[in-house]
Design an enzyme around this catalytic site. Structure first.
Site, PDB file in Angstrom:
ATOM      1  N   GLY A 175      -3.244  -3.547   4.396  1.00  0.00           N
ATOM      2  CA  GLY A 175      -2.037  -4.145   4.307  1.00  0.00           C
ATOM      3  C   GLY A 175      -1.282  -3.701   3.273  1.00  0.00           C
ATOM      4  O   GLY A 175      -1.528  -3.804   2.145  1.00  0.00           O
ATOM      5  N   ALA A 176      -0.209  -3.048   3.306  1.00  0.00           N
ATOM      6  CA  ALA A 176       0.722  -2.272   2.224  1.00  0.00           C
ATOM      7  C   ALA A 176       0.544  -3.058   1.042  1.00  0.00           C
ATOM      8  O   ALA A 176       0.376  -2.909  -0.178  1.00  0.00           O
ATOM      9  CB  ALA A 176       1.911  -1.836   2.584  1.00  0.00           C
ATOM     10  N   ARG A 222      -6.043   5.037  -1.060  1.00  0.00           N
ATOM     11  CA  ARG A 222      -5.327   5.225   0.206  1.00  0.00           C
ATOM     12  C   ARG A 222      -3.942   6.145  -0.113  1.00  0.00           C
ATOM     13  O   ARG A 222      -3.290   5.627  -0.878  1.00  0.00           O
ATOM     14  CB  ARG A 222      -5.295   3.936   0.794  1.00  0.00           C
ATOM     15  CG  ARG A 222      -6.324   3.251   1.501  1.00  0.00           C
ATOM     16  CD  ARG A 222      -6.393   2.112   2.296  1.00  0.00           C
ATOM     17  NE  ARG A 222      -6.038   2.637   3.560  1.00  0.00           N
ATOM     18  CZ  ARG A 222      -5.687   1.859   4.510  1.00  0.00           C
ATOM     19  NH1 ARG A 222      -5.362   0.579   4.379  1.00  0.00           N
ATOM     20  NH2 ARG A 222      -5.327   2.342   5.767  1.00  0.00           N
ATOM     21  N   GLN A 231      -6.932  -4.293  13.947  1.00  0.00           N
ATOM     22  CA  GLN A 231      -6.242  -5.035  12.872  1.00  0.00           C
ATOM     23  C   GLN A 231      -5.157  -6.159  13.984  1.00  0.00           C
ATOM     24  O   GLN A 231      -5.274  -7.377  13.526  1.00  0.00           O
ATOM     25  CB  GLN A 231      -5.252  -4.571  12.061  1.00  0.00           C
ATOM     26  CG  GLN A 231      -5.715  -3.745  11.178  1.00  0.00           C
ATOM     27  CD  GLN A 231      -5.982  -2.074  11.187  1.00  0.00           C
ATOM     28  OE1 GLN A 231      -6.061  -1.726  12.750  1.00  0.00           O
ATOM     29  NE2 GLN A 231      -5.981  -1.488  10.431  1.00  0.00           N
ATOM     30  N   ASP A 237       4.184   0.475   6.168  1.00  0.00           N
ATOM     31  CA  ASP A 237       3.755   1.053   4.883  1.00  0.00           C
ATOM     32  C   ASP A 237       4.405   2.022   4.132  1.00  0.00           C
ATOM     33  O   ASP A 237       4.172   2.106   2.864  1.00  0.00           O
ATOM     34  CB  ASP A 237       2.421   2.061   5.287  1.00  0.00           C
ATOM     35  CG  ASP A 237       1.205   0.992   5.841  1.00  0.00           C
ATOM     36  OD1 ASP A 237       1.495   0.646   7.103  1.00  0.00           O
ATOM     37  OD2 ASP A 237       0.525   0.721   5.248  1.00  0.00           O
ATOM     38  N   LYS A 281       1.285   1.589  11.066  1.00  0.00           N
ATOM     39  CA  LYS A 281      -0.143   1.836  11.935  1.00  0.00           C
ATOM     40  C   LYS A 281       0.144   2.694  12.908  1.00  0.00           C
ATOM     41  O   LYS A 281       0.994   2.485  13.519  1.00  0.00           O
ATOM     42  CB  LYS A 281      -0.553   0.381  12.176  1.00  0.00           C
ATOM     43  CG  LYS A 281      -1.755   0.505  12.741  1.00  0.00           C
ATOM     44  CD  LYS A 281      -2.962   1.326  12.069  1.00  0.00           C
ATOM     45  CE  LYS A 281      -3.336   0.839  10.747  1.00  0.00           C
ATOM     46  NZ  LYS A 281      -4.054   1.904  10.007  1.00  0.00           N
TER      47      LYS A 281
HETATM   48  O1  MRU Z   1      -4.509   0.459   7.623  1.00  0.00           O
HETATM   49  P1  MRU Z   1      -4.087  -0.727   7.376  1.00  0.00           P
HETATM   50  O2  MRU Z   1      -4.621  -1.980   7.939  1.00  0.00           O
HETATM   51  O3  MRU Z   1      -3.863  -0.993   6.025  1.00  0.00           O
HETATM   52  O4  MRU Z   1      -2.692  -0.621   8.072  1.00  0.00           O
HETATM   53  C1  MRU Z   1      -1.817  -1.697   7.913  1.00  0.00           C
HETATM   54  C2  MRU Z   1      -0.460  -1.652   8.324  1.00  0.00           C
HETATM   55  O5  MRU Z   1      -0.235  -0.602   9.086  1.00  0.00           O
HETATM   56  C3  MRU Z   1       0.739  -2.767   8.433  1.00  0.00           C
HETATM   57  O6  MRU Z   1       1.516  -2.745   9.294  1.00  0.00           O
HETATM   58  C4  MRU Z   1       1.618  -2.652   7.126  1.00  0.00           C
HETATM   59  O7  MRU Z   1       0.729  -2.252   5.899  1.00  0.00           O
HETATM   60  C5  MRU Z   1       2.590  -3.435   6.879  1.00  0.00           C
HETATM   61  S1  MRU Z   1       1.609  -4.911   6.026  1.00  0.00           S
HETATM   62  C6  MRU Z   1       2.557  -6.027   5.869  1.00  0.00           C
END
Ligand code: MRU
Length: 347
Positions: free
Chosen positions: A52-53, A94, A199, A240, A251
């Site tokens: 999550g970002a 990442r 997720q 992200d 995502k």
């Molecule tokens: O691969 P992830 O689980 O890190 O991807 C997360 C997402 O795409 C979330 O929607 C995004 O980071 C928003 S978090 C507030």
């Protein structure tokens, strides 16, 4: 289910370690991982123990603080060399979520302004801890703006996890839902499973149940049907990376949801802090993370696709601005045309 638990704290600093909720173990076990050095933090980010970002950004910042605390440098120059090494390792974990780079640069910038070795060590830790606190305040502000968009009785679809578990606490998209619920609105949430890493079913379903918020789970492939039958009133997702043009990277699968929302006149909102905005890149500059084939050909340890099959596993996609109804930030709700509203917001 009513909430009788303490709020989930995804990332914390405790006894000179970075403590993370182990998201790889959810929903079956609520366990914590203690990262004792920056390499362990980098590993946790890579393996989605923390994801999550905003949560990635704060974890990396605290990882850099660990590197500073543990450095044996005798001079400020030596410390900055050690930090540069940690910065590069954390930076490469990442590629898509811009919060990672924003957080590392902010903390490193503070270190570079210090006049002494000790000052650099303490200022870096202070800044990283400040970012963790700010994250929660920011999410609450996003929630306060966003709750006005939801009506009592709404059924809100969300994709992936942009909740407490994707931030230090409270969440962005799920923060809006929490704020609306706390203001007295009765809401139901529809969470998509979010293949391949799940997720939605593992994390969003877990944290909303944990918090006593009404939630149902659907497969990613059920979104069109649910919208066509009028079962969804609004969509809220996280991001992200949001470009100055209003293009949103989130995502994988978000783009499909946005197209379906547009087709069925369902408002499509993105909730994101300004730390997720990238004011420089063009859509083609953004690196979409390609993740392991195993995420697709296996569920858990069980293989579900034949050996030798070619697999594409992009982890993110881009939703163009014309499919987005509004972007909820801590400074207010941005409306189209986004190029103009984003420019006005940052001055
Ligand atoms: O691969 P992830 O689980 O890190 O991807 C997360 C997402 O795409 C979330 O929607 C995004 O980071 C928003 S978090 C507030």
């Amino acid at each position: 289910m009513t909430n009788t638990h303490d709020p989930l704290l995804t990332v914390t600093w405790k006894d000179n370690s970075v403590v993370l909720i182990d998201q790889a173990k959810l929903p079956n076990k609520l366990a914590y991982v203690r990262c004792k050095n920056y390499s362990e933090v980098a590993d946790a980010i890579r393996k989605l123990v923390v994801r999550g970002a905003p949560a990635i950004g704060v974890s990396a910042a605290l990882g850099l603080a660990l590197a500073a605390q543990q450095s044996n440098a005798n001079t400020l120059t030596e410390l900055l060399t050690d930090l540069d090494r940690a910065f590069k390792v954390l930076h490469s974990t990442r590629p898509t979520a811009v919060n990672l780079f924003w957080a590392l640069e902010r903390v490193m910038g503070k270190g570079k302004l210090a006049n002494t070795l000790q000052e650099a060590k303490s200022t870096i830790l202070d800044e990283a801890l400040k970012m963790a606190e700010e994250d929660i305040e920011t999410n609450r502000k996003i929630g306060a703006y966003g709750l006005k968009l939801l009506q009592d009785g709404d059924i809100v679809l969300t994709h992936c996890n942009a909740g407490s578990l994707a931030t230090v606490a409270y969440g962005t998209a799920l923060g809006v839902i929490r704020a609306a619920r706390d203001s007295g609105k009765r809401l139901s949430v529809i969470a998509t499973e979010t293949r391949p890493v799940m997720q939605g079913s593992r994390l969003t379903a877990f944290e909303l149940l944990y918090d006593g918020i009404d939630v149902s789970l659907i497969t990613d492939t059920a979104v069109g049907h649910m919208m066509a039958t009028g079962a969804i009133n609004d969509v809220i997702v996280g991001a992200d990376r949001v470009l100055h043009t209003g293009h949103v990277f989130n995502k994988i699968g978000t783009y499909q949801v946005a197209i379906l929302a547009n087709k069925h006149n369902v408002p499509f909102y993105v909730a994101a802090p300004l730390s997720t905005f990238d004011f420089e890149s063009a859509p083609n500059d953004v690196v979409i993370e390609d993740r392991s084939v195993d995420e697709v050909v296996k569920i858990g340890r069980k293989r579900i696709a034949p050996k030798g099959i070619r697999v594409f596993n992009p982890a993110f996609d881009m939703t163009p601005p014309e499919l987005i109804t509004g972007i909820i930030t801590e400074k207010g709700i941005l409306k189209p045309p986004f190029k103009k509203s984003i420019k006005a917001l940052i001055g």
